[in-house]
Structures are given as C-alpha cells and as structure tokens.
Design an enzyme around this catalytic site. Structure first.
Site, PDB file in Angstrom:
ATOM      1  N   LYS A 150      26.783   7.269 -15.243  1.00  0.00           N
ATOM      2  CA  LYS A 150      25.949   6.056 -15.244  1.00  0.00           C
ATOM      3  C   LYS A 150      25.281   5.872 -16.591  1.00  0.00           C
ATOM      4  O   LYS A 150      25.166   6.788 -17.415  1.00  0.00           O
ATOM      5  CB  LYS A 150      24.898   6.131 -14.136  1.00  0.00           C
ATOM      6  N   ASP A 166      19.242  10.795  -9.228  1.00  0.00           N
ATOM      7  CA  ASP A 166      20.427  10.017  -9.579  1.00  0.00           C
ATOM      8  C   ASP A 166      21.586  10.192  -8.602  1.00  0.00           C
ATOM      9  O   ASP A 166      22.583   9.466  -8.697  1.00  0.00           O
ATOM     10  CB  ASP A 166      20.924  10.404 -10.981  1.00  0.00           C
TER      11      ASP A 166
END
Length: 311
Positions: free
Chosen positions: A17, A145
């Site tokens: 990401k 995350d």
C-alpha cells in the site's frame, strides 16, 4: 506468480500500500496515535503458500532481502496463523512459504500483506470457513494496516488506521517507488515525530485530537485526477523520516526533477512514492533514479485486496 490450490497447499496474494494522506493526531492513553489516512493498494504483492504442518513455521523467497525479518513467533504471518487457529479451534499447524515483493520496513505494509494473505490461505487450507468480515475483525487485532491489506482498493482509515471505510476512486494511478537500503522502525518514526512536535511546539500547530483526511484527496480520487491528487498528497510522518534518513530529501528532489508530479515518503518510510502522470513518465523517472544508483519498482493502484490464487 500463481499456484494451484490443492488439499496440501493453498496460495494467497495480498497487496502492498501507499498512504496518499496521513494525518497523525496526539498520543492516546493507550500509547498509540489517532490517525486519519487514505490508503491505496498497489500492484506490488506478497504471495503466501500455506501447507499442512504439525507446528507453525515461515520461510521466505524472492528478491527482497529478508535478513531482518524474524521467523519465530514474533513474525506477523505466524501470529496471523496462530490467531486464526485459536479463533476456530484448529489443532494443527502450517508452513508458510512467502514470496516477498514489498520492501521490508519500508512503509508499504509488506508484513501486513503477509498477515492478510496468511489469514485467507489458512482459512482455505484448514477449511475453517470464516467469512471475509470475520477475517477483517481478526486482522484488526494484528496491526493497523492488516485489515486494509485484506480489503484492498482505496479506503479511509481512522483510529490507528484499522477502522476502514471505502473511498470511491476512478481510473488508475501510476507509481514509482524508490527503495532504501535500510528500513525504518514504525514505532521509532512515531517517537521521532512526537519529539519533533515537542521541540517545535511554539512554531507549529498542535496535533489534532481527531485528525481527518482533506477533502481535496477525496475529490481527486473521485475524479481520477492525477494532478489534483499529486497536489493533495501529505504525510505528517515525513518530517520524522527525513530527520532519521536525511538523504531521502535528495531522493524526493531528484524524482520530482525527473518528472514526478509529486514525491512523498510512504507511511513511516523510508520508501519514497512518486506519482507519475502516466506509464511513460513513470519509466523516465525509473531510468533517472536508477542512473543515480537508486533501486526502484513501478506499480499501479488501486489493486485488489487479499485473495486466493488459483489457475
């Protein structure tokens, strides 16, 4: 890479990401920081191959240096497998073979992607049959995350980053990532940010109790407007990462001189993400950075979240 899903091995893939926007609030009572972030999953993947075993073990392969990644119970993928086993009452173990493509300690969520892919792979291998929503709830216990690596796409994260809401994004964005030779510890970067804020308390605004993502980011994503997004990129942690690795400022300057619309430290760093106007511009940025001895990878976003790999 793909693999056949069989009764003895299951393969799953999860994306790295980039944080398009990261606002860090004040320290909470539990020691964590309240954050507001806009995540985008990118086409740089961790592939996890899970096979039956009597205990829990992990090995690595691929071009990424994993010398600093633990292989004992502190490894996030091992933690994910054990959490799933406890949750479902599964009595066996698993061997995890991970092909790493996301930089280690680079601010791109590689370890979180390992954990997300492990949850998906082990759920299929063991036949435990948890739904995606339950896997996301488990993921939130593993790290801020990890839920996003399961969900993928583009999303807003609040709390520690684990509370997700989808964000509409149209079109495709092209990224060039400049990789650092040495990683950064996320807790250390947060600590440096706190130190910076305390030292400069008279000169900068205090951290917001409840941070939020700027509306310009959401508008740019909805419009699929690369230039608008470039102007809206922001990361509160960048100032701390630059203090810990001052050379990153030169990397950002070089990438922007080479045609990047904007460069930003990804998450806690030290990977630098450059937003390119298109694939041709991305190639030019790569060539320029590589000529200066900087390792790069190119990717696009948004990318899908964790999923099984089958033929």
């Amino acid at each position: 890479m793909s693999a056949n899903q069989t009764s003895t091995e299951v393969a799953a893939r999860a994306p790295g990401k980039v944080n398009l926007f990261l606002s860090v609030g004040a320290v909470r009572e539990d020691g964590y920081h309240e954050v507001a972030t806009a995540y985008q999953a990118v086409s740089l993947y961790e592939d996890v191959y899970a096979s039956h075993a009597s205990d829990f073990a992990v090995t690595f392969e691929g071009k990424i240096n994993t010398d600093s990644v633990p292989t004992d119970g502190s490894n996030l993928a091992i933690k994910a497998a054990r959490l799933l086993a406890r949750k479902t009452g599964y009595r066996g173990g698993v061997h995890l073979r991970i092909e790493k493509n996301v930089p280690v300690a680079g601010g791109m969520g590689g370890g979180s992607a390992d954990a997300a892919a492990t949850l998906v792979a082990c759920d299929a291998l063991w036949g435990t049959g948890l739904g995606r929503e339950e896997l996301v709830r488990l993921a939130a216990k593993l790290g801020a995350d990890v839920p996003f690596a399961l969900v993928g796409g583009t999303a807003l994260g609040t709390g520690r980053g684990e509370r997700l809401s989808p964000a509409l994004a149209t079109g495709q964005f092209t990224w060039v990532f400049a990789l650092a030779d040495q990683g950064l510890s996320t807790p250390a970067v947060y600590a440096k940010l706190d130190e910076h804020r305390e030292k400069h308390a008279l000169d900068i605004s205090p951290a917001r109790e409840v941070p939020s993502v700027d509306n310009d980011v959401l508008q740019a994503l909805r419009a699929g407007d690369t230039i608008m997004l470039a102007n809206a990129l922001h990361n509160d942690m960048q100032v701390a990462a630059l203090q810990m690795q001052p050379g990153l400022a030169d990397v950002i300057e070089l990438g922007e001189r080479s045609g990047a619309l904007a460069g930003i430290v990804s998450g806690s760093g030290p990977t630098v993400a450059f937003l390119a106007e298109d694939s041709d511009a991305a190639l030019e940025i790569q060539v320029s950075l590589s000529a200066n001895g900087i390792r790069t990878v190119r990717a696009t976003g948004p990318a899908s979240g964790a999923r099984l790999l089958t033929d």
